[in-house]
Design an enzyme around this catalytic site. Structure first.
Site, PDB file in Angstrom:
ATOM      1  N   LYS A  23      25.885  42.809  23.814  1.00  0.00           N
ATOM      2  CA  LYS A  23      26.154  43.563  24.840  1.00  0.00           C
ATOM      3  C   LYS A  23      27.682  43.927  25.051  1.00  0.00           C
ATOM      4  O   LYS A  23      28.337  42.876  24.526  1.00  0.00           O
ATOM      5  CB  LYS A  23      25.422  43.160  26.114  1.00  0.00           C
ATOM      6  CG  LYS A  23      26.147  41.827  26.763  1.00  0.00           C
ATOM      7  CD  LYS A  23      25.079  41.316  27.771  1.00  0.00           C
ATOM      8  CE  LYS A  23      25.701  40.041  28.469  1.00  0.00           C
ATOM      9  NZ  LYS A  23      24.625  39.293  29.217  1.00  0.00           N
ATOM     10  N   TYR A  71      59.523  43.523  36.138  1.00  0.00           N
ATOM     11  CA  TYR A  71      59.210  44.205  37.423  1.00  0.00           C
ATOM     12  C   TYR A  71      59.202  43.335  38.511  1.00  0.00           C
ATOM     13  O   TYR A  71      58.651  41.960  38.516  1.00  0.00           O
ATOM     14  CB  TYR A  71      57.716  44.675  37.622  1.00  0.00           C
ATOM     15  CG  TYR A  71      57.536  46.176  36.998  1.00  0.00           C
ATOM     16  CD1 TYR A  71      58.062  47.247  37.299  1.00  0.00           C
ATOM     17  CD2 TYR A  71      56.532  46.286  35.781  1.00  0.00           C
ATOM     18  CE1 TYR A  71      58.256  48.432  36.549  1.00  0.00           C
ATOM     19  CE2 TYR A  71      56.470  47.664  35.163  1.00  0.00           C
ATOM     20  CZ  TYR A  71      57.157  48.593  35.707  1.00  0.00           C
ATOM     21  OH  TYR A  71      56.978  49.847  34.822  1.00  0.00           O
TER      22      TYR A  71
HETATM   23  C1  LIG Z   1      24.733  37.965  28.938  1.00  0.00           C
HETATM   24  C2  LIG Z   1      23.046  37.277  28.746  1.00  0.00           C
HETATM   25  C3  LIG Z   1      22.995  36.453  27.786  1.00  0.00           C
HETATM   26  C4  LIG Z   1      23.928  35.601  26.885  1.00  0.00           C
HETATM   27  O1  LIG Z   1      24.763  34.704  27.810  1.00  0.00           O
HETATM   28  P1  LIG Z   1      25.781  33.851  27.119  1.00  0.00           P
HETATM   29  O2  LIG Z   1      25.971  32.989  28.592  1.00  0.00           O
HETATM   30  O3  LIG Z   1      26.891  34.741  26.802  1.00  0.00           O
HETATM   31  O4  LIG Z   1      25.150  33.270  26.152  1.00  0.00           O
HETATM   32  C5  LIG Z   1      21.461  35.905  27.822  1.00  0.00           C
HETATM   33  N1  LIG Z   1      20.491  36.586  28.573  1.00  0.00           N
HETATM   34  C6  LIG Z   1      20.893  37.760  29.362  1.00  0.00           C
HETATM   35  C7  LIG Z   1      19.945  38.129  30.469  1.00  0.00           C
HETATM   36  C8  LIG Z   1      22.377  37.905  29.591  1.00  0.00           C
HETATM   37  O5  LIG Z   1      22.607  38.864  30.643  1.00  0.00           O
END
Ligand SMILES: *Cc1c(COP(=O)(O)O)cnc(C)c1O
Length: 349
Positions: free
Chosen positions: A35, A244
């Site tokens: 994702k 800045y």
């Molecule tokens: C993001 C996510 C994962 C992966 O989690 P990590 O901690 O990055 O391994 C797995 N399952 C769900 C439902 C998630 O939202």
């Protein structure tokens, strides 16, 4: 060398996936969570490398992400959508052959209505109170859904990065209570859950951050190197200020390098005056404020000013930088913006 480069070691991603797969045990398959464009590193390159290594299950957050990913993967890839079936998603789900994880009775109705023959999974809430069907809705829906054939039932742990936390055992018990005895594949563990041990593995694990070199998978190989080009150097006299708000003042004759990247590239402004960049293993302090497109770095102690300085790399990993910024590796990676030239290395091919 105008553009900053983000080097991504695909061999390291694959090695991390294999290491987590080995920990997941024989009876458990290991998916890949890709994702947010593989946590900012580029799903169109990362996911195919994992497919070549044997991964067949992939998780994205949104149907749009899944549709973008589909052409990069082979026919055996199953792409699960964590956000489920949202209004208007049906064409994408159908055309890209995605598997939405249904999160509510509303999503269930929407899916069965729009795509009655299309596969789906179910996400259950076991106490995190974020996403997934609640127990009462699940009890009511389960007979209908099981009858149609559920690809996967999953839930997500709230505290898996704290192995001693009592929430882990609570959610495990709740997940079992909600699903034991059902003829369906189950998944509970992300990276942290894999490390909690076999009780948490079920049929499929879902590592994300561990693939990309982040905690809590301490044995992970580093994946990302962020090399930022020097645009200009100048000599700053004692008493002069930089950047800045004049937040840094020279106390000695200082060679200052101006670097072509800033907070618009995901370099958190909170890092102003508190982090180092690296020339190899030599730290060079970031002086003054992080600007939108520029950083100013003290290179006085280098014999020679290099073409680039590394903000992330072997000398300062993603988690080390996250600690300095007061955040987590996930946020450091996913903040890395679209302006970087992403360069992929892969030996295995
Ligand atoms: C993001 C996510 C994962 C992966 O989690 P990590 O901690 O990055 O391994 C797995 N399952 C769900 C439902 C998630 O939202």
């Amino acid at each position: 060398m105008a553009q900053a480069s983000l080097k991504i070691d695909l061999d390291a991603v694959v090695a991390n996936w294999r290491a987590l797969d080995a920990r997941s045990g024989e009876a458990t398959r290991t998916s890949a969570v890709v994702k947010a464009d593989s946590y900012g590193l580029g799903a169109s390159k990362v996911a195919p490398a994992l497919y070549r290594a044997g991964a067949r299950e992939f998780f994205v957050a949104l149907a749009e992400e899944g549709a973008k990913l589909r052409p990069h993967l082979g026919p055996e890839a199953r792409i699960f959508v964590l956000g489920g079936h949202m209004a208007g998603d049906a064409p994408l789900i159908r055309e890209a052959g995605l598997i939405p994880m249904l999160n509510s009775p509303e999503q269930m109705a929407r899916h069965l209505d729009a795509l009655p023959d299309a596969p789906f999974g179910v996400q259950l809430d076991t106490g995190m109170n974020r996403l997934g069907m609640e127990d009462d809705a699940w009890q009511e829906a389960a007979p209908v859904l099981l009858d149609r054939g559920i690809e996967l039932v999953m839930s997500h742990l709230a505290c898996a990065d704290e192995p001693e936390h009592e929430m882990n055992a609570q959610q495990l018990a709740e997940f079992k209570r909600m699903t034991d005895g059902m003829a369906v594949k189950r998944s509970l563990a992300a990276t942290g859950g894999i490390l909690l041990g076999p009780d948490y593995h079920f049929d499929l694990t879902r590592p994300g951050i561990g693939l990309y070199g982040g905690r809590p998978f301490e044995a992970a190989l580093g994946v990302a190197t962020l090399s930022l080009p020097v645009i200009q150097t100048r000599v700053v006299q004692p008493g002069e200020t930089v950047g800045y708000g004049n937040t840094w003042q020279a106390e000695r004759i200082t060679t200052m390098a101006t670097i072509a990247a800033g907070y618009a590239d995901g370099i958190h402004r909170v890092l102003s005056n508190i982090t180092d960049l690296y020339a190899g293993d030599i730290p060079c302090p970031l002086r003054g404020r992080v600007s939108m497109d520029l950083l100013t770095v003290d290179v006085t102690d280098l014999d020679e000013v290099p073409d680039t300085l590394d903000l992330i790399g072997p000398s300062q990993g993603v988690d080390a930088l996250a600690d300095i910024a007061g955040t987590i590796g996930y946020e450091i990676l996913t903040a890395l913006g679209p302006r970087y030239n992403r360069v992929y290395s892969e030996q295995a091919g």
